[in-house]
Design a protein around this motif. Sequence first.
Motif, PDB file in Angstrom:
ATOM      1  N   PRO A  14      10.358   0.895 -13.135  1.00 31.71           N
ATOM      2  CA  PRO A  14      11.260  -0.623 -12.984  1.00 31.71           C
ATOM      3  C   PRO A  14      11.908  -0.960 -12.030  1.00 31.71           C
ATOM      4  CG  PRO A  14      10.383  -0.300 -15.653  1.00 31.71           C
ATOM      5  CD  PRO A  14      11.175   1.240 -14.485  1.00 31.71           C
ATOM      6  N   LEU A  15      13.027  -0.612 -11.391  1.00 28.02           N
ATOM      7  CA  LEU A  15      13.702  -1.107 -10.705  1.00 28.02           C
ATOM      8  C   LEU A  15      13.205  -1.059  -8.972  1.00 28.02           C
ATOM      9  CD1 LEU A  15      17.479  -0.209 -11.335  1.00 28.02           C
ATOM     10  CD2 LEU A  15      16.984  -1.872 -10.813  1.00 28.02           C
ATOM     11  N   SER A  16      12.236   0.235  -9.549  1.00 28.38           N
ATOM     12  CA  SER A  16      11.513   0.816  -7.893  1.00 28.38           C
ATOM     13  C   SER A  16      11.160   0.003  -7.644  1.00 28.38           C
ATOM     14  CB  SER A  16      11.653   1.378  -7.788  1.00 28.38           C
ATOM     15  OG  SER A  16      10.451   2.079  -8.479  1.00 28.38           O
ATOM     16  N   VAL A  17      10.251  -0.996  -8.357  1.00 27.74           N
ATOM     17  CA  VAL A  17       9.356  -1.623  -8.209  1.00 27.74           C
ATOM     18  C   VAL A  17      10.124  -3.493  -8.348  1.00 27.74           C
ATOM     19  CG1 VAL A  17       7.512  -3.191  -9.436  1.00 27.74           C
ATOM     20  CG2 VAL A  17       7.036  -1.490 -10.157  1.00 27.74           C
ATOM     21  N   LEU A  18      11.028  -3.517  -9.117  1.00 29.51           N
ATOM     22  CA  LEU A  18      11.972  -5.112  -8.526  1.00 29.51           C
ATOM     23  C   LEU A  18      12.455  -4.549  -6.998  1.00 29.51           C
ATOM     24  CD1 LEU A  18      14.192  -5.998 -11.255  1.00 29.51           C
ATOM     25  CD2 LEU A  18      12.294  -6.543 -10.410  1.00 29.51           C
ATOM     26  N   LEU A  19      12.526  -3.277  -6.214  1.00 32.98           N
ATOM     27  CA  LEU A  19      13.404  -3.275  -4.736  1.00 32.98           C
ATOM     28  C   LEU A  19      12.417  -3.029  -4.005  1.00 32.98           C
ATOM     29  CD1 LEU A  19      16.660  -2.529  -3.476  1.00 32.98           C
ATOM     30  CD2 LEU A  19      15.446   0.236  -3.998  1.00 32.98           C
ATOM     31  N   ALA A  20      11.030  -3.170  -3.801  1.00 34.99           N
ATOM     32  CA  ALA A  20      10.230  -2.674  -3.654  1.00 34.99           C
ATOM     33  C   ALA A  20       9.676  -4.376  -3.165  1.00 34.99           C
ATOM     34  CB  ALA A  20       8.913  -2.801  -3.790  1.00 34.99           C
ATOM     35  N   LEU A  21       9.247  -5.238  -3.893  1.00 38.83           N
ATOM     36  CA  LEU A  21       9.481  -6.765  -4.514  1.00 38.83           C
ATOM     37  C   LEU A  21      10.423  -7.520  -3.017  1.00 38.83           C
ATOM     38  CD1 LEU A  21       7.980  -7.352  -7.577  1.00 38.83           C
ATOM     39  CD2 LEU A  21       6.944  -7.619  -5.876  1.00 38.83           C
ATOM     40  N   GLY A  22      11.682  -7.128  -3.134  1.00 42.11           N
ATOM     41  CA  GLY A  22      12.626  -7.163  -3.029  1.00 42.11           C
ATOM     42  C   GLY A  22      12.831  -7.558  -1.667  1.00 42.11           C
TER      43      GLY A  22
ATOM     44  N   MET B 227       0.823  -1.699  -0.456  1.00 41.25           N
ATOM     45  CA  MET B 227      -0.363   0.271   0.002  1.00 41.25           C
ATOM     46  C   MET B 227       0.872   1.147   0.026  1.00 41.25           C
ATOM     47  SD  MET B 227      -2.040   1.322   2.678  1.00 41.25           S
ATOM     48  CE  MET B 227      -1.183   2.237   3.810  1.00 41.25           C
ATOM     49  N   MET B 228       2.214   0.987   1.077  1.00 40.81           N
ATOM     50  CA  MET B 228       2.799   2.761   1.248  1.00 40.81           C
ATOM     51  C   MET B 228       2.789   3.143  -0.816  1.00 40.81           C
ATOM     52  SD  MET B 228       4.872   1.376   4.658  1.00 40.81           S
ATOM     53  CE  MET B 228       6.529   1.510   3.785  1.00 40.81           C
ATOM     54  N   GLN B 229       3.610   1.733  -1.201  1.00 42.32           N
ATOM     55  CA  GLN B 229       4.114   1.386  -2.614  1.00 42.32           C
ATOM     56  C   GLN B 229       3.385   2.449  -3.117  1.00 42.32           C
ATOM     57  OE1 GLN B 229       7.994   1.451  -2.245  1.00 42.32           O
ATOM     58  NE2 GLN B 229       7.952   1.326  -0.594  1.00 42.32           N
ATOM     59  N   ILE B 230       2.678   1.720  -3.193  1.00 38.35           N
ATOM     60  CA  ILE B 230       1.261   2.367  -4.494  1.00 38.35           C
ATOM     61  C   ILE B 230       1.245   4.166  -4.314  1.00 38.35           C
ATOM     62  CG2 ILE B 230      -0.174   1.973  -5.513  1.00 38.35           C
ATOM     63  CD1 ILE B 230      -0.591  -0.780  -4.719  1.00 38.35           C
ATOM     64  N   MET B 231       1.131   3.922  -3.327  1.00 39.92           N
ATOM     65  CA  MET B 231       0.624   5.798  -2.342  1.00 39.92           C
ATOM     66  C   MET B 231       1.908   6.300  -3.362  1.00 39.92           C
ATOM     67  SD  MET B 231      -2.361   6.325  -1.386  1.00 39.92           S
ATOM     68  CE  MET B 231      -2.307   7.541  -0.742  1.00 39.92           C
TER      69      MET B 231
ATOM     70  N   ALA C 219       3.478   0.263 -12.625  1.00 34.67           N
ATOM     71  CA  ALA C 219       4.519   0.153 -11.389  1.00 34.67           C
ATOM     72  C   ALA C 219       3.317  -0.217 -10.198  1.00 34.67           C
ATOM     73  CB  ALA C 219       4.588   0.875 -11.221  1.00 34.67           C
ATOM     74  N   CYS C 220       1.987   0.309  -9.841  1.00 36.19           N
ATOM     75  CA  CYS C 220       1.500   0.357  -9.073  1.00 36.19           C
ATOM     76  C   CYS C 220       0.572  -1.336  -9.108  1.00 36.19           C
ATOM     77  CB  CYS C 220      -0.331   0.870  -9.476  1.00 36.19           C
ATOM     78  SG  CYS C 220       0.325   2.559  -8.578  1.00 36.19           S
ATOM     79  N   TRP C 221       0.430  -1.388 -10.867  1.00 37.75           N
ATOM     80  CA  TRP C 221      -0.254  -2.677 -10.884  1.00 37.75           C
ATOM     81  C   TRP C 221       0.447  -4.348 -10.706  1.00 37.75           C
ATOM     82  CZ3 TRP C 221       0.580  -6.966 -14.244  1.00 37.75           C
ATOM     83  CH2 TRP C 221       0.209  -8.121 -14.508  1.00 37.75           C
ATOM     84  N   MET C 222       1.843  -3.827 -10.557  1.00 39.42           N
ATOM     85  CA  MET C 222       2.544  -4.728 -10.329  1.00 39.42           C
ATOM     86  C   MET C 222       3.032  -5.178  -9.188  1.00 39.42           C
ATOM     87  SD  MET C 222       4.912  -6.481 -12.398  1.00 39.42           S
ATOM     88  CE  MET C 222       6.365  -6.766 -11.533  1.00 39.42           C
ATOM     89  N   LEU C 223       2.864  -3.970  -7.694  1.00 40.13           N
ATOM     90  CA  LEU C 223       3.062  -4.631  -6.799  1.00 40.13           C
ATOM     91  C   LEU C 223       1.035  -4.057  -6.427  1.00 40.13           C
ATOM     92  CD1 LEU C 223       4.775  -1.306  -5.486  1.00 40.13           C
ATOM     93  CD2 LEU C 223       5.330  -4.062  -5.653  1.00 40.13           C
ATOM     94  N   SER C 224       0.290  -4.196  -6.915  1.00 36.76           N
ATOM     95  CA  SER C 224      -1.192  -4.567  -6.464  1.00 36.76           C
ATOM     96  C   SER C 224      -1.151  -6.314  -6.698  1.00 36.76           C
ATOM     97  CB  SER C 224      -2.465  -3.833  -7.158  1.00 36.76           C
ATOM     98  OG  SER C 224      -2.007  -3.064  -8.060  1.00 36.76           O
ATOM     99  N   LEU C 225      -0.734  -6.803  -7.680  1.00 37.91           N
ATOM    100  CA  LEU C 225      -0.763  -7.872  -7.569  1.00 37.91           C
ATOM    101  C   LEU C 225      -0.545  -8.856  -6.695  1.00 37.91           C
ATOM    102  CD1 LEU C 225       0.826  -8.993 -11.054  1.00 37.91           C
ATOM    103  CD2 LEU C 225      -1.957  -9.168 -10.547  1.00 37.91           C
TER     104      LEU C 225
END
Lengths: 781, 46
Positions: free
Chosen positions: B9-17, A145-149, A174-180
């Motif tokens: 995209p890098l930040s997305v990968l980092l978040a998933l990490g 949630m934090m990251q999506i915000m 990016a939001c979509w990726m993190l809401s998965l």
Amino acid sequence: MNSAAACAPLPAQPSRGALPPLSASDHKSLTAFDDEQEWDAFGQALEGPEAGCWQSQVLVEGMHCSACALNIEQALLQQCGVRSVQVSSAARRARVVWDAALTRPSQWLAAAPGYRLLPDLAFDQDLRLESRRMLWRWLVSAFCMMQIMMYAYPAYITPPGTIGADIEQLMAWACWMLSLPVMLFCAQPFFAQAARDLWARRIGMDLPVALGLLIAFGASSAATFDPHGLWGAAVYFDSLSMFVFFLLTGRWLELRLRERTAGSLNALMQRLPHSVEREQPDGSFSVVAARRLRVGDVIRVLPGQAFAADGCVLEGQTHVDESLLSGESRPLPREVGSAVLAGSYNLSATVRMRVVQLGHGTRYQQIVALMQQAALDKPRLAVLADRIARPFLWAVLLAAALAALLWWPTDPARGLMAAVAVLVVTCPCALSLATPSAVLTSAGALARQGMLVRRLQAFQALDQVDTVVFDKTGTLTQARLGLRATTMVEQREDVDAVQALQWAAALARHSLHPVSRALVAAAEQAQLQRPQQPLEQVREHRGQGLQGELVAAAGVQGRTLRLGRAQFCGLEPSDSEQVQVYLADEQGPIARFDLDEVLREGAQALIDALRQRGLRVQLLSGDRAAPVQALARRLGLAQARSQCSAQDKREWVRAEQAAGHRVLMVGDGLNDGPVLAQADVSLAVGASVPLAQAQADVVLPSGQLQAVLVLLEQGRRTQAVVRQSLAWAAVYNALGVPLAAMGWLPAWLAGLGMALSSLAVVLNAARLARHRPLAPLQTGC
Amino acid sequence: MDILFLLIPLSVLLALGVVGVLAWAVWSGQFEEVDAEAQRILRERD
């Protein structure tokens, strides 16, 4: 530091109640756990890189603070073959991973001097996994949630068109990726429950939530990958993830609260220890599973432990806490020869006891059986909740569809989000939780005060009670007689009242008649010695009295004593209401003893208190008119009926109900079953009744009459809380739905509202768990 | 601003990490005995 220093060298401080160091025999007893068959009972075999190792759960005794945990960890790790140790000082448990090829449990169990390590035979692996899974879901949803915000933020603060379309789409991606993870993992419980409900062809509370999530995610995904499509370019990943986060937070808090309050019922039920220290023939103690105990075994019980069985103390002096079993909250002294009850706590010292009764024979098991009956009542509460929720849920689905239709022609995207907001904001949980949460919390609170609620619906009727009907014998009075007065019939120079009672009691010792027992009890209470002259040739004349020869001794001449009714002692029978017996000798009657029923402690005070609260108090009895009237006069009761059969009592209560009264019947629960069933609420009082047979809504094993007031008070509070919660839920939904349908309520706010709303209901119910002591009754009556 | 196409995209990968690290922390029981760790520093090493 000082806490670590204070408790590290435990054996050197016997004054702190430290455990004695393990003796050789203790050590030997642990070898029972070296058998591979036993290992499953307190742990499991590991796989993968640690194959051949076992992870075992251990109870730790003698631990005072978290520094002790480190002492134990270090001591165990020095053992060859122990791979890892984790000690939890809060739970007083340890998890040990050890190599079965290098060591055996008896070696490392004895490795921490000053502490006692025992295998935890009651370990519940599932419970901990469940709480970890929940924490994990919550953490993932919070982080995502934090990251999506973060990704959604630029779109909120910049004027439209400032950010390039390609960057905007990248952010949406990016939001979509993190809401998965949020959709696939965190929200999974909601989807799973909704699917189960659908599969069973019913509509459940998770269905609107699941629908809302699916619609929001579907529409946002479409907008992400096809910004020029039907759904427009608006994405709602931030709302969606926040919604899941709030919901999970709410559920987690709710679960913790319910565990603490209603869960106290379960805590009471799981009170018996699972392992006990049994004495071996050679005098040493070995740890065995409690189910292996047999009647006649001798066990050792340490302070702080619960007794595993009914029994009698062989050695040691201690205090016990029997509050669950008898409602007596003070610690009770127990010494050699006194009885202890399974499920009570040993408070102050180590005792040895012999097992007298096990399993279903124990009072503890009877109480547990009662509680399980009450637990069977829970599904009925759930059905009740469902009945409220189901039409409501249909209305919600309808409202969502209407909201979507309303906006569709002008703005399909907005219509969808309005529908989502309606689905999310409505909180059927608050409506359906209101009654069960309050009732369960109350039942738990009462159980801790020694009152067992068997029928949970009783709480609803309790609030409206305006008439309290008492049974007489065994309820207001004890089922025994007491000596009220001793009167000299004829003045003699060598006999006074004390001497008369002494002789009467000496004769009465030879009989088991209630009158005889009352006389003996009175003599013992007055601490009279037995007469020095023996009584000889004592005979009981059935229905008449007793006769015996008093042997002559220094200063007192011998005589033939008679104790019994008037005719037996040569007198005309009187027509008194009271029970009277006479003592006589050859020269004629000596003294008269007036007996009456002994009021239970607090009976008078209870009735005064009930009347003070404006309740009607009545007395129904199967007894003869005279004693019932006498008792009614003593207690100041206007309405008393005597010589009632069980059927008469029932008719009486039915007539009261027909006149519009709500009746609480207080009886002994054994021979007044029909009337207890007829009354709106019934309460069985008394320790003499086998609990499982008591046919009443509420059972009071302690027999303390003051509990009637506690019960009425708790019923009133429970209904008040239920009404508040229902009112709150109604107002919340009535405000939320129109706002959401108009599209004025973003989905995240709707989610927050919903989580807070059901939390408010549970918190409100939790107030009932607080023990509010009543002003003590004056008992000297 | 082209760098954003790499950084996001890098930040997305980092978040998933980070989610992965959290997974390790939860499942290895890091949150289960919080008090003992504070005491550990006070102990003499022997």
